[in-house]
Design a protein around this motif. Structure first.
Motif, PDB file in Angstrom:
ATOM      1  N   PHE A  61       0.449  -1.491   0.324  1.00  0.00           N
ATOM      2  CA  PHE A  61       0.022  -0.563  -0.300  1.00  0.00           C
ATOM      3  C   PHE A  61       0.748   1.440  -0.245  1.00  0.00           C
ATOM      4  N   VAL A  62       1.489   1.063   0.598  1.00  0.00           N
ATOM      5  CA  VAL A  62       2.472   2.455   0.361  1.00  0.00           C
ATOM      6  C   VAL A  62       3.496   3.430  -0.612  1.00  0.00           C
ATOM      7  N   VAL A  63       3.943   1.720  -0.983  1.00  0.00           N
ATOM      8  CA  VAL A  63       4.126   1.761  -2.841  1.00  0.00           C
ATOM      9  C   VAL A  63       3.385   2.738  -3.704  1.00  0.00           C
ATOM     10  N   LYS A  64       2.767   1.856  -3.969  1.00  0.00           N
ATOM     11  CA  LYS A  64       1.046   2.081  -5.056  1.00  0.00           C
ATOM     12  C   LYS A  64       0.788   3.502  -3.979  1.00  0.00           C
ATOM     13  N   ALA A  65       0.610   3.731  -2.713  1.00  0.00           N
ATOM     14  CA  ALA A  65       0.121   5.759  -2.464  1.00  0.00           C
ATOM     15  C   ALA A  65       1.298   6.453  -2.935  1.00  0.00           C
ATOM     16  N   LEU A  66       2.690   6.172  -2.702  1.00  0.00           N
ATOM     17  CA  LEU A  66       3.233   6.781  -3.039  1.00  0.00           C
ATOM     18  C   LEU A  66       3.903   7.339  -5.316  1.00  0.00           C
ATOM     19  N   ALA A  67       3.731   5.651  -5.797  1.00  0.00           N
ATOM     20  CA  ALA A  67       3.270   6.180  -7.135  1.00  0.00           C
ATOM     21  C   ALA A  67       2.005   6.963  -6.974  1.00  0.00           C
ATOM     22  N   LEU A  68       1.847   6.669  -6.298  1.00  0.00           N
ATOM     23  CA  LEU A  68      -0.121   7.488  -6.830  1.00  0.00           C
ATOM     24  C   LEU A  68       0.181   9.054  -6.915  1.00  0.00           C
ATOM     25  N   ALA A  69       1.247   9.444  -5.305  1.00  0.00           N
ATOM     26  CA  ALA A  69       1.178  11.345  -5.063  1.00  0.00           C
ATOM     27  C   ALA A  69       2.199  11.510  -6.451  1.00  0.00           C
ATOM     28  N   LEU A  70       3.003  10.166  -6.423  1.00  0.00           N
ATOM     29  CA  LEU A  70       4.242  10.905  -7.577  1.00  0.00           C
ATOM     30  C   LEU A  70       3.508  11.172  -8.667  1.00  0.00           C
ATOM     31  N   ARG A  71       2.457  10.414  -9.098  1.00  0.00           N
ATOM     32  CA  ARG A  71       2.436  10.786 -10.690  1.00  0.00           C
ATOM     33  C   ARG A  71       0.972  11.795 -10.667  1.00  0.00           C
ATOM     34  N   GLU A  72       0.587  12.414  -9.564  1.00  0.00           N
ATOM     35  CA  GLU A  72      -0.386  13.347  -9.357  1.00  0.00           C
ATOM     36  C   GLU A  72       0.147  14.665  -9.460  1.00  0.00           C
ATOM     37  N   TYR A  73       1.679  14.622  -8.612  1.00  0.00           N
ATOM     38  CA  TYR A  73       3.179  15.896  -8.474  1.00  0.00           C
ATOM     39  C   TYR A  73       4.456  15.592  -9.045  1.00  0.00           C
ATOM     40  N   PRO A  74       3.846  15.314 -10.513  1.00  0.00           N
ATOM     41  CA  PRO A  74       5.499  15.127 -11.718  1.00  0.00           C
ATOM     42  C   PRO A  74       6.592  16.145 -10.620  1.00  0.00           C
ATOM     43  N   PHE A  75       6.157  17.272 -10.306  1.00  0.00           N
ATOM     44  CA  PHE A  75       8.119  17.646  -9.926  1.00  0.00           C
ATOM     45  C   PHE A  75       8.259  17.025  -8.916  1.00  0.00           C
ATOM     46  N   ALA A  76       8.034  16.071  -8.389  1.00  0.00           N
ATOM     47  CA  ALA A  76       8.569  15.489  -7.027  1.00  0.00           C
ATOM     48  C   ALA A  76       9.667  13.633  -7.856  1.00  0.00           C
ATOM     49  N   ASN A  77       9.109  13.573  -9.022  1.00  0.00           N
ATOM     50  CA  ASN A  77       9.455  12.805  -9.805  1.00  0.00           C
ATOM     51  C   ASN A  77      11.517  12.974 -10.101  1.00  0.00           C
ATOM     52  N   ARG A  78      12.010  14.071  -9.813  1.00  0.00           N
ATOM     53  CA  ARG A  78      12.793  14.042 -10.286  1.00  0.00           C
ATOM     54  C   ARG A  78      14.245  14.217  -9.201  1.00  0.00           C
ATOM     55  N   ARG A  79      15.605  13.970  -9.527  1.00  0.00           N
ATOM     56  CA  ARG A  79      16.233  13.924  -8.248  1.00  0.00           C
ATOM     57  C   ARG A  79      17.757  14.211  -9.310  1.00  0.00           C
ATOM     58  N   VAL A  80      18.642  15.618  -8.219  1.00  0.00           N
ATOM     59  CA  VAL A  80      19.223  16.230  -9.050  1.00  0.00           C
ATOM     60  C   VAL A  80      21.077  14.864  -9.148  1.00  0.00           C
ATOM     61  N   CYS A  81      21.149  16.048 -10.358  1.00  0.00           N
ATOM     62  CA  CYS A  81      22.457  14.234 -11.230  1.00  0.00           C
ATOM     63  C   CYS A  81      23.257  15.520 -11.069  1.00  0.00           C
ATOM     64  N   ARG A  82      24.810  15.316 -11.529  1.00  0.00           N
ATOM     65  CA  ARG A  82      26.227  15.074 -11.997  1.00  0.00           C
ATOM     66  C   ARG A  82      26.189  14.722 -12.888  1.00  0.00           C
ATOM     67  N   SER A  83      27.131  15.978 -14.276  1.00  0.00           N
ATOM     68  CA  SER A  83      27.898  15.385 -14.703  1.00  0.00           C
ATOM     69  C   SER A  83      28.898  15.329 -15.395  1.00  0.00           C
ATOM     70  N   LEU A  84      29.508  14.456 -15.520  1.00  0.00           N
ATOM     71  CA  LEU A  84      31.752  14.296 -16.154  1.00  0.00           C
ATOM     72  C   LEU A  84      31.862  14.761 -17.325  1.00  0.00           C
ATOM     73  N   TRP A  85      30.831  15.532 -18.322  1.00  0.00           N
ATOM     74  CA  TRP A  85      31.500  15.794 -19.085  1.00  0.00           C
ATOM     75  C   TRP A  85      31.134  17.269 -18.903  1.00  0.00           C
ATOM     76  N   PRO A  86      32.132  17.650 -19.546  1.00  0.00           N
ATOM     77  CA  PRO A  86      33.136  19.432 -20.014  1.00  0.00           C
ATOM     78  C   PRO A  86      31.470  20.570 -20.192  1.00  0.00           C
ATOM     79  N   PRO A  87      30.904  20.171 -21.278  1.00  0.00           N
ATOM     80  CA  PRO A  87      29.992  21.534 -21.456  1.00  0.00           C
ATOM     81  C   PRO A  87      28.531  21.176 -20.726  1.00  0.00           C
ATOM     82  N   LEU A  88      28.193  20.124 -19.470  1.00  0.00           N
ATOM     83  CA  LEU A  88      27.630  20.352 -19.199  1.00  0.00           C
ATOM     84  C   LEU A  88      27.655  20.067 -17.404  1.00  0.00           C
ATOM     85  N   PHE A  89      28.959  20.092 -17.325  1.00  0.00           N
ATOM     86  CA  PHE A  89      29.990  20.259 -15.579  1.00  0.00           C
ATOM     87  C   PHE A  89      28.563  20.899 -15.066  1.00  0.00           C
TER      88      PHE A  89
END
Length: 271
Positions: A61-89
């Motif tokens: 139930f926790v998995v399902k509730a979390l998934a439904l909330a993420l679908r409703e609030y897509p801004f939460a379905n993100r993460r901070v990533c770091r690029s090793l490629w110089p142009p996008l560093f």
């Protein structure tokens, strides 16, 4: 006898250290706490038992509730990533186009009490509670022969040089495709409640980390009276670089509301 001893090298300890000390950013994390009334969920579980079916786990139930909330609030379905490629560093936000929920799974490994790994429930918003429960049970019962995620992780930890294992374990942080493959999406769940833990406070590497404690009867105010209700305490740990406090509060409140009213909110996914 010496009053202490230094244990020998433990590769699983080194693996945990390589991930948590490198990836976890406590200064960027905030935790919310709430008590969830499980009356609806208990009714659903009782109905399944009356039909002669297995009771869905609370984690389902926790998995399902979390998934439904993420679908409703897509801004939460993100993460901070770091690029090793110089142009996008630098740091960017990686938005996930499907809703995957990562689950922490423990393993009994002699002299390695910290041995655990994560596996992913893919497209959790589209799955029924029964399907999620079946996948969680399969993960819990899997071993190196049946679970590639655990096989890859344990092989890397036990057979590679420490420095190389640490480097490989950190690669998902820099490569979006590897993050999706090995870490899933934005959200992770841990559930130590079955071991008698009441409340869990922690800072995790995942952008959103949900933990819940022991399921038991607690005093609850209902319609002006104090009654005994089955509840658990849930904590939501989130990365403030992904969403600010107000947005996180809206997301967290919606997640809790879905759990509280599971029979209504999850109605299309109960069978």
């Amino acid at each position: 006898m010496k009053p202490y001893e230094i244990e020998g090298r433990n590769r699983f300890l080194e693996a945990v250290d390589a991930i948590t000390h490198y990836e976890n950013k406590p200064k960027s994390k905030v935790t919310f706490l709430a008590e969830v009334d499980l009356t609806d969920i208990e009714a659903i579980r009782a109905q399944a038992a009356a039909r002669g079916e297995a009771k869905p786990s609370y984690t389902s139930f926790v998995v399902k509730a979390l998934a439904l909330a993420l679908r409703e609030y897509p801004f939460a379905n993100r993460r901070v990533c770091r690029s090793l490629w110089p142009p996008l560093f630098g740091i960017r936000l990686q938005r996930f186009n499907q809703i995957d929920v990562t689950v922490a799974i423990e393993r009994q490994v002699p002299k390695a009490e910290m041995a655990a790994f994560v596996d992913v429930i893919r497209n959790a918003d589209q799955l029924s509670i029964v399907e999620i429960n079946d996948k969680l049970r399969a993960l819990a019962e899997s071993d190196a022969e049946t679970n590639q995620q655990w096989r890859d992780y344990s092989t890397l930890v036990t057979r590679f040089p420490r420095w190389l294992a640490a480097l490989l374990l950190r690669l998902p942080l820099y490569f979006p495709s590897l993050w999706v493959k090995y870490r899933g999406g934005a959200a992770m769940i841990t559930s130590p409640g079955k071991y008698g833990v009441d409340i869990v406070f922690a800072s995790w590497w995942a952008p959103i980390a949900v933990s819940f404690g022991m399921v038991k009867q607690r005093p609850v105010v209902h319609q002006g009276a104090i009654v005994a209700r089955t509840t658990f305490i849930v904590t939501v740990n989130f990365d403030v670089r992904v969403m600010a406090g107000a947005q996180a509060a809206m997301f967290g409140r919606r997640f809790i509301d879905i759990l509280d009213a599971a029979s209504q909110e999850m109605a299309p996914y109960l069978r």
